[in-house]
Design an enzyme around this catalytic site. Structure first.
Site, mmCIF file in Angstrom:
data_model
loop_
_atom_site.group_PDB
_atom_site.id
_atom_site.type_symbol
_atom_site.label_atom_id
_atom_site.label_comp_id
_atom_site.label_asym_id
_atom_site.label_seq_id
_atom_site.Cartn_x
_atom_site.Cartn_y
_atom_site.Cartn_z
ATOM 1 N N ASP A 196 74.466 99.342 47.931
ATOM 2 C CA ASP A 196 74.496 99.701 49.347
ATOM 3 C C ASP A 196 74.531 101.220 49.453
ATOM 4 O O ASP A 196 75.375 101.875 48.810
ATOM 5 C CB ASP A 196 75.707 99.093 50.039
ATOM 6 C CG ASP A 196 75.507 97.623 50.375
ATOM 7 O OD1 ASP A 196 76.389 97.043 51.031
ATOM 8 O OD2 ASP A 196 74.463 97.064 49.988
ATOM 9 N N HIS A 344 78.585 99.905 45.318
ATOM 10 C CA HIS A 344 78.336 101.011 46.240
ATOM 11 C C HIS A 344 77.964 102.255 45.439
ATOM 12 O O HIS A 344 78.666 102.621 44.482
ATOM 13 C CB HIS A 344 79.561 101.266 47.116
ATOM 14 C CG HIS A 344 79.725 100.251 48.200
ATOM 15 N ND1 HIS A 344 80.368 99.046 48.002
ATOM 16 C CD2 HIS A 344 79.302 100.249 49.494
ATOM 17 C CE1 HIS A 344 80.342 98.341 49.128
ATOM 18 N NE2 HIS A 344 79.703 99.049 50.049
#
Length: 374
Positions: A196, A344
Site C-alpha cells: 500500500d 506498507h
C-alpha cells in the site's frame, strides 16, 4: 419515469376508448362496405415506420387502407368533420407511443451513467474484449443502493485452518466472491506480495531493488497523492513489470460514501493514471480495508477486482516500527497456500527484512506468484 409510463397507459386507454366510440374491435367497416384497419402500437420504437416507408397522403386514392391515409371513398364530399379528427388522433397514436417509449428508454439508460455524464460503456472492463470479470449489475446505482450499507472492517485475524489459511478470508471469499472480491488466492503453494502506497517515505526504491534482485513481482496500490508526487516511481513500477493498483483518489472510508461518490473517487484516479502514464488499472484496494456490500458492487461494476489480503500487521506507524527480527518471523510463519501479503512501503522494518522473507518463504516450499494473474 412513473409519470411517463402512466402517460403511455393513458394514451393506450384513449385509443381503446376511441375504438369503442366508433364501434370497432380491430377491423372497422366503413359506410361503403370497405374495411379499414387501425394500426396497432409498435412493440418497440424501432418498429415505427421510417419516413421513406410512410405512404404519401397528399393525394387521394380509392379503396386505400394504408395507415394514416385519407380514404375519400368514406367521405364522398371530401369535407372534414369530427370523424376526420378522431381518425387522425388514432393514426397518430403509434408515433406518440414510440416517442414516449424512446423517452422511457433514455431514462433507463441514464441509470447507467456516472456523475460526470459518461456511460458505463466507457468504464474499464466494460468492453467485450476486457480481461476483467463480467459485472453483475452494470453501473445501476439504484440497484446497488438497495444493497447493504453496513460498514465492515477487514483485519484479517481470527483462527486458521489446517493449511494455515485464515478462516475469515475463506469465509469472506465465499460471501463476497460474487462481487469479484478476493481475500485469499487459490489453494496452491503460491503467495503474492502487495504494497500500500498512501505516500512515499523514501523507501519504495529499496523495495523495488529487492524485488528486482529476487525476481519477484509486486502489486503496488497507490493513491492520487503518491501518483502526483512520485511520477518517476510510478513509471519505474510499470517499466519493471510490476502491477499498479487503485487505492482511491482521496483515501476516504468508503463505507461513508454513496455509490456515486465511490464511483467518482475511483474513476478520478483511474483516469489520472491512464492519462499521465498510459496505464489502465484493474485492481482496487479499499482504504483501511473498510467496505460494504454497496461499494463492493460499485468496484465490480467498474471492471475492477477488489483485492484484500490474508496477512497484514501493524507496520504503518513510521515513528513506532516493530522489531525487525520478530516481524520477519511473523511474516514467514504466515505463509500458506494463496496467501496475499500486505506490507506498507513506508515501513523501515519491512525494508530491512523483505529480502530474507522472500528467500525463507521460498525455502518453505512456496513460489512468489505474479499478482497480475489474481
Amino acid at each position: 419515469m412513473k409519470m411517463k409510463r402512466f402517460a403511455v397507459l393513458l394514451t393506450v386507454a384513449a385509443l381503446v376508448l376511441a375504438l369503442g366510440m366508433t364501434g370497432c374491435t380491430g377491423g372497422c367497416s366503413t359506410n361503403n362496405g370497405m374495411s379499414s384497419t387501425v394500426p396497432s402500437a409498435p412493440s418497440s420504437p424501432s418498429s415505427t415506420p421510417s419516413p421513406s416507408s410512410v405512404p404519401d397522403n397528399s393525394s387521394s386514392g380509392t379503396g386505400s387502407s394504408d395507415p394514416g391515409s385519407d380514404n375519400d371513398m368514406d367521405r364522398p364530399d371530401n369535407s372534414s368533420g369530427p370523424m376526420d379528427d378522431l381518425e387522425d388522433d388514432i393514426a397518430s397514436v403509434p408515433d406518440k407511443v414510440g416517442d414516449m417509449m424512446d423517452d422511457i428508454a433514455g431514462d433507463l439508460t441514464d441509470g447507467d451513467r456516472l456523475p460526470d455524464g459518461s456511460s458505463s460503456s466507457s468504464l474499464p472492463g466494460s468492453s467485450s474484449n476486457s480481461s476483467s470479470a463480467t459485472t453483475t449489475m452494470g453501473t445501476d446505482f439504484g440497484e446497488i443502493g438497495a444493497l447493504s450499507a453496513k460498514g465492515l472492517d477487514w483485519g484479517p485475524g481470527g483462527p486458521r485452518d489446517e493449511k494455515n489459511r485464515s478462516q475469515g478470508a475463506l469465509a469472506y471469499n465465499q460471501q463476497f466472491g460474487k462481487y469479484d472480491a478476493l481475500f485469499l488466492a487459490d489453494d496452491q503453494p503460491v503467495v503474492y506480495m502487495t504494497f500500500d502506497e498512501g505516500y512515499e517515505n523514501g523507501l519504495t526504491p529499496t523495495f523495488l531493488d529487492i524485488l528486482k534482485e529476487k525476481e519477484v513481482k509486486g502489486l503496488f496500490f497507490v493513491t492520487y497523492d503518491f501518483a502526483d508526487r512520485e511520477p518517476e516511481l510510478i513509471r519505474r513500477i510499470i517499466d519493471e513489470g510490476h502491477v499498479l493498483g487503485n487505492h482511491s483518489w482521496s483515501h476516504k472510508n468508503y463505507s461513508t460514501l454513496t455509490p456515486k461518490q465511490a464511483a467518482e473517487d475511483i474513476m478520478k484516479l483511474h483516469d489520472y493514471v491512464k492519462e499521465n502514464f498510459g496505464y489502465e488499472m484493474r485492481y482496487f484496494r479499499f482504504p483501511s480495508g473498510n467496505f460494504n456490500e454497496q461499494t463492493l458492487a460499485v468496484v465490480q461494476s467498474m471492471g475492477y477486482k477488489s483485492v484484500f489480503w490474508s496477512f497484514a500487521y501493524k507496520d504503518w506507524l513510521t515513528d513506532d516500527q516493530p522489531d525487525p527480527k520478530e516481524s520477519e518471523e511473523r511474516i514467514v510463519k504466515a505463509a500458506c497456500p494463496g496467501n496475499i501479503y500486505l506490507l506498507h512501503a513506508v515501513s523501515s522494518t519491512n525494508a530491512q527484512v523483505m529480502g530474507s522473507v522472500i528467500d525463507r518463504v521460498r525455502d518453505a516450499g512456496y513460489s512468489w506468484g505474479d499478482p497480475g494473474t489474481l
